[in-house]
Design a protein around this motif. Structure first.
Motif, short mmCIF file in Angstrom:
data_model
loop_
_atom_site.label_atom_id
_atom_site.label_comp_id
_atom_site.label_asym_id
_atom_site.label_seq_id
_atom_site.Cartn_x
_atom_site.Cartn_y
_atom_site.Cartn_z
N ASP A 73 24.10 -6.64 11.59
CA ASP A 73 23.46 -5.54 10.87
C ASP A 73 23.00 -4.41 11.79
N GLY A 74 23.86 -3.99 12.69
CA GLY A 74 23.58 -2.84 13.54
C GLY A 74 22.72 -3.12 14.76
N ALA A 75 22.44 -4.40 15.00
CA ALA A 75 21.67 -4.80 16.19
C ALA A 75 22.46 -5.88 16.92
N LEU A 76 22.12 -6.10 18.16
CA LEU A 76 22.71 -7.18 18.93
C LEU A 76 21.77 -8.38 18.80
N HIS A 77 22.22 -9.40 18.09
CA HIS A 77 21.39 -10.56 17.82
C HIS A 77 21.57 -11.61 18.92
N ILE A 78 20.46 -12.00 19.54
CA ILE A 78 20.48 -13.02 20.58
C ILE A 78 20.52 -14.38 19.89
N GLU A 79 21.63 -15.03 19.98
CA GLU A 79 21.77 -16.35 19.37
C GLU A 79 21.09 -17.41 20.22
N GLN A 80 21.23 -17.29 21.52
CA GLN A 80 20.61 -18.26 22.44
C GLN A 80 20.44 -17.62 23.80
N VAL A 81 19.28 -17.86 24.39
CA VAL A 81 19.06 -17.52 25.79
C VAL A 81 18.33 -18.71 26.40
N GLU A 107 27.42 -0.23 23.00
CA GLU A 107 28.03 -0.40 21.68
C GLU A 107 27.30 0.40 20.60
N ASP A 108 26.33 1.21 21.01
CA ASP A 108 25.53 2.02 20.09
C ASP A 108 24.86 1.18 19.01
N LEU A 109 24.40 0.00 19.41
CA LEU A 109 23.61 -0.85 18.52
C LEU A 109 22.14 -0.50 18.72
N ALA A 110 21.40 -0.47 17.64
CA ALA A 110 20.05 0.10 17.65
C ALA A 110 18.99 -0.77 18.30
N ALA A 111 19.24 -2.08 18.41
CA ALA A 111 18.16 -2.96 18.84
C ALA A 111 18.71 -4.31 19.27
N LEU A 112 17.81 -5.12 19.81
CA LEU A 112 18.05 -6.55 19.99
C LEU A 112 17.22 -7.26 18.94
N THR A 113 17.79 -8.31 18.35
CA THR A 113 17.03 -9.16 17.44
C THR A 113 17.20 -10.60 17.89
N LEU A 114 16.27 -11.43 17.44
CA LEU A 114 16.35 -12.86 17.72
C LEU A 114 15.43 -13.59 16.74
N THR A 115 15.62 -14.89 16.64
CA THR A 115 14.70 -15.75 15.92
C THR A 115 14.11 -16.72 16.92
N THR A 116 12.86 -17.11 16.69
CA THR A 116 12.17 -17.90 17.70
C THR A 116 10.99 -18.63 17.09
N PHE A 117 10.50 -19.61 17.83
CA PHE A 117 9.29 -20.32 17.42
C PHE A 117 8.07 -19.47 17.75
N THR A 118 7.17 -19.35 16.79
CA THR A 118 6.00 -18.49 17.00
C THR A 118 4.94 -19.13 17.89
N ASP A 119 4.84 -20.46 17.87
CA ASP A 119 3.75 -21.14 18.58
C ASP A 119 4.16 -21.76 19.91
N VAL A 120 5.32 -21.44 20.40
CA VAL A 120 5.80 -21.97 21.68
C VAL A 120 5.59 -20.88 22.73
N PRO A 121 4.82 -21.16 23.78
CA PRO A 121 4.45 -20.11 24.74
C PRO A 121 5.64 -19.35 25.34
N ARG A 168 16.08 -0.39 21.08
CA ARG A 168 16.49 0.06 22.40
C ARG A 168 16.16 1.55 22.53
N PRO A 169 15.82 1.96 23.74
CA PRO A 169 15.49 3.38 23.96
C PRO A 169 16.67 4.27 23.58
N GLY A 170 16.36 5.34 22.91
CA GLY A 170 17.39 6.34 22.59
C GLY A 170 18.31 5.98 21.45
N ALA A 171 18.01 4.88 20.73
CA ALA A 171 18.89 4.50 19.61
C ALA A 171 18.77 5.53 18.50
N ALA A 172 19.90 5.83 17.89
CA ALA A 172 19.93 6.82 16.80
C ALA A 172 19.04 6.37 15.66
N GLY A 173 18.29 7.30 15.11
CA GLY A 173 17.47 7.01 13.96
C GLY A 173 16.15 6.31 14.28
#
Length: 174
Positions: A73-81, A107-121, A168-173
């Protein structure tokens, strides 16, 4: 440290890195996460062939961390790091995310996205320090909703999770 595309012969090492990194979840009472198998070699190879699997290497060119991602959806999604515990707290994860940001720019993608555990430091609090913010339910894109649904099917919903985004800095919109 050098970051570069993963090679086919390194894919088993990526699985080893994820297993080693995942072991820390056991200490938080999350044995199911610690015992979860990393992506299969064919899955990792699909990311690699698509140019979406990168490794951070030590001075001997051995991978000590890796990142896999895909456009969602217009972002680079981090599946795993994942970073091997022997290389933790040395900026490896941050460097991999910076590399991913550079690729998103290319690639002119607007952001990075990821899913993660909220309570894991080393999850949501870490990503917050790196400039990610938690998305409200109303901000989730269709692709992120599908990812969250898949994670729930896998049982990850037993622990609090969130979708996060870093524009990301400078992303359109933005």
């Amino acid at each position: 440290m050098r970051i570069r595309p993963a090679t086919p012969d390194e894919l088993p090492a990526l699985q080893d890195i994820e297993r080693a990194a995942g072991a820390a979840f056991r200490d938080l009472g999350m044995a199911a996460v610690a015992d979860d198998e990393p992506p299969a070699l064919d899955v990792l190879d699909r990311y690699r062939r698509a140019g979406r699997a990168w490794v951070a290497c030590d001075a001997d060119e051995r991978p000590v961390g890796y990142l896999i991602c895909e456009p969602v959806d217009g972002a680079l999604h981090i599946e795993q790091v994942s970073v091997h515990p022997d290389a933790a707290r040395r900026g490896v994860g941050r460097a991999l995310l910076t590399y991913a940001t550079d690729r998103a720019c290319e690639e002119d993608l607007a952001a990075l996205t990821l899913t993660t555990f909220t309570d894991v430091p080393w999850n949501a609090p870490y990503y917050t320090r790196l400039g990610f913010h938690t998305l409200d339910e109303a901000e989730l894109t269709p692709g992120l909703r599908r990812i969250r649904a898949r994670e729930a099917e896998l049982g990850l919903g037993r622990w609090p999770r969130a979708c996060m985004r870093r524009d990301r800095p400078g992303a359109a919109g933005i």
